[in-house]
Design an enzyme around this catalytic site. Sequence first.
Site, PDB file in Angstrom:
ATOM      1  N   SER A 208       0.815  -1.210   0.000  1.00 20.20           N
ATOM      2  CA  SER A 208       0.000   0.000   0.000  1.00 20.20           C
ATOM      3  C   SER A 208       0.853   1.266   0.000  1.00 20.20           C
ATOM      4  O   SER A 208       1.608   1.525  -0.933  1.00 20.20           O
ATOM      5  CB  SER A 208      -0.958  -0.035   1.194  1.00 20.20           C
ATOM      6  OG  SER A 208      -1.901   0.994   1.116  1.00 20.20           O
TER       7      SER A 208
ATOM      8  N   ASP B 174      -2.304   6.690  -3.540  1.00 19.90           N
ATOM      9  CA  ASP B 174      -1.143   6.035  -2.922  1.00 19.90           C
ATOM     10  C   ASP B 174      -0.683   4.885  -3.807  1.00 19.90           C
ATOM     11  O   ASP B 174      -1.209   4.673  -4.909  1.00 19.90           O
ATOM     12  CB  ASP B 174      -1.461   5.570  -1.500  1.00 19.90           C
ATOM     13  CG  ASP B 174      -2.418   4.397  -1.454  1.00 19.90           C
ATOM     14  OD1 ASP B 174      -3.188   4.211  -2.410  1.00 19.90           O
ATOM     15  OD2 ASP B 174      -2.414   3.661  -0.446  1.00 19.90           O
TER      16      ASP B 174
ATOM     17  N   ASP C 194      -5.778   2.763  -3.287  1.00 24.75           N
ATOM     18  CA  ASP C 194      -6.988   2.736  -2.472  1.00 24.75           C
ATOM     19  C   ASP C 194      -7.096   3.933  -1.535  1.00 24.75           C
ATOM     20  O   ASP C 194      -8.034   4.027  -0.752  1.00 24.75           O
ATOM     21  CB  ASP C 194      -7.107   1.422  -1.694  1.00 24.75           C
ATOM     22  CG  ASP C 194      -5.998   1.212  -0.673  1.00 24.75           C
ATOM     23  OD1 ASP C 194      -5.092   2.065  -0.584  1.00 24.75           O
ATOM     24  OD2 ASP C 194      -6.031   0.171   0.020  1.00 24.75           O
TER      25      ASP C 194
ATOM     26  N   ASP D  48      -1.001   1.727  -4.047  1.00 25.17           N
ATOM     27  CA  ASP D  48      -1.889   0.702  -4.613  1.00 25.17           C
ATOM     28  C   ASP D  48      -3.262   1.252  -4.974  1.00 25.17           C
ATOM     29  O   ASP D  48      -4.153   0.488  -5.343  1.00 25.17           O
ATOM     30  CB  ASP D  48      -2.014  -0.491  -3.660  1.00 25.17           C
ATOM     31  CG  ASP D  48      -2.833  -0.196  -2.413  1.00 25.17           C
ATOM     32  OD1 ASP D  48      -2.841   0.968  -1.979  1.00 25.17           O
ATOM     33  OD2 ASP D  48      -3.448  -1.131  -1.880  1.00 25.17           O
TER      34      ASP D  48
END
Length: 447
Positions: free
Chosen positions: A101, A240, A244, A242
């Site tokens: 992430s 960000d 989400d 990834d």
Amino acid sequence: MAKKYFGTDGIRGKVGEHPITADFFLKLGWAVGQVFANERHDFILIGKDTRISGYMFESALEAGLTAAGVDTHLLGPMPTPGIAYLTRTFRAKAGIVISASHNPYYDNGVKFFSVHGTKLPDEIEQEIERYIDTPMTTVPSSSLGKAKRVVDAAGRYIEFCKGTIPTRLDFDGLKVVVDCANGATYHVAPHVFREIGAEVITIGADPNGLNINDECGATKPQKLADAVLANHADLGVALDGDGDRLIMVDHKGEIVDGDELIYIIAKSRLRDKLLIGPVIGTLMTNLGMELALKQLGVNLLRANVGDRYVMELLVENKGILGGENSGHIICLDRTTTGDGIIAALQIMVEMQDSGKTLHELKSGMTKFPQVLLNIKTQAKPNLDGDEIQKAVKDIEKKLGDTGRVLLRASGTEPLIRVMVEGQNEDKVIEYANQLAEQVAKAHGCLN
């Protein structure tokens, strides 16, 4: 039963340190295969972000699934919410995301989605863990799984994102700066915003495996703010690594966080009579958002920190909107998980429908000053001591109804987090330092 490997958001850690090693991912892939393989033509999706270790872990997971007799469809770099969507639309047995992430490149991890595009329930994660701790065997050669690349994964997700907003809208003339954090949205997000008619200036879209989230994206939005001002843009979108999380920037270069964005979406849904249930925030959600929603007649419920807990409260209360000030925003009337691109599109729709700038839209909510301090501890934190509780109650009394105090132990680090929030910034800083000093003294540690 407590889980050994899975945390609140999958499995995560530093590459090369247990459990984030290639041999663990091999075993993990096999364990997942044991849990999900029921029929010969079952398959599982694997996607990843852009960090360099993703190549290694993708291969290891694929090998483990193959050994278990499960077919694998490889998506390549894809945003986490895109993998959730494709898992659902392909009707795959599960979707696997290789990502840490918003963390630096030297971390990595893995999280899973069910066939419905939602996080796996605890009992499935526990079943996977049970297989991880058993000897690995390989199916006969005739039963080995196969792997193939999904070449149109990005295009499918781009079309899905565009489909979450009305086709009647034309964003021609809107200038948007998009910061992809050198992550998984680099080949998706610019196309989405460009294809709905906006003029797009892209930054953070040159991943090299080592620069994901590096001084860019939703966790470091200053570069985006500078680019918005330099290009005289109408707004900025920061995602960000990834995809989400979402943080935005208005035309004045001011950062707009998750709380403010959720407020804007809630107000829009309410006006259109589409808001269902309460809005779900977390313990860290700004008090200003709670009061602003209350003025609209909207109830805010607070979950523990983490999008998993936000989702649980949304489902429990039949709500459609929730999230965190960090930028995890869940619009269940549009998709099944937190999605930065889709959340940004909802904000842009409201800008068009209302005729207001992002700066004007966020002005309906006034954030309270909030100070967060981290106290390192050397032993298991104890927050129930008489002196600490007395200090908390004294500060709460001084703040009255216009402030909050929150003490909580970190779930991942030896830290106690001290948060004080109120209308007067000087007093908030003073009270936070007083409480942090009391906590440090009680635990025999230094701040």
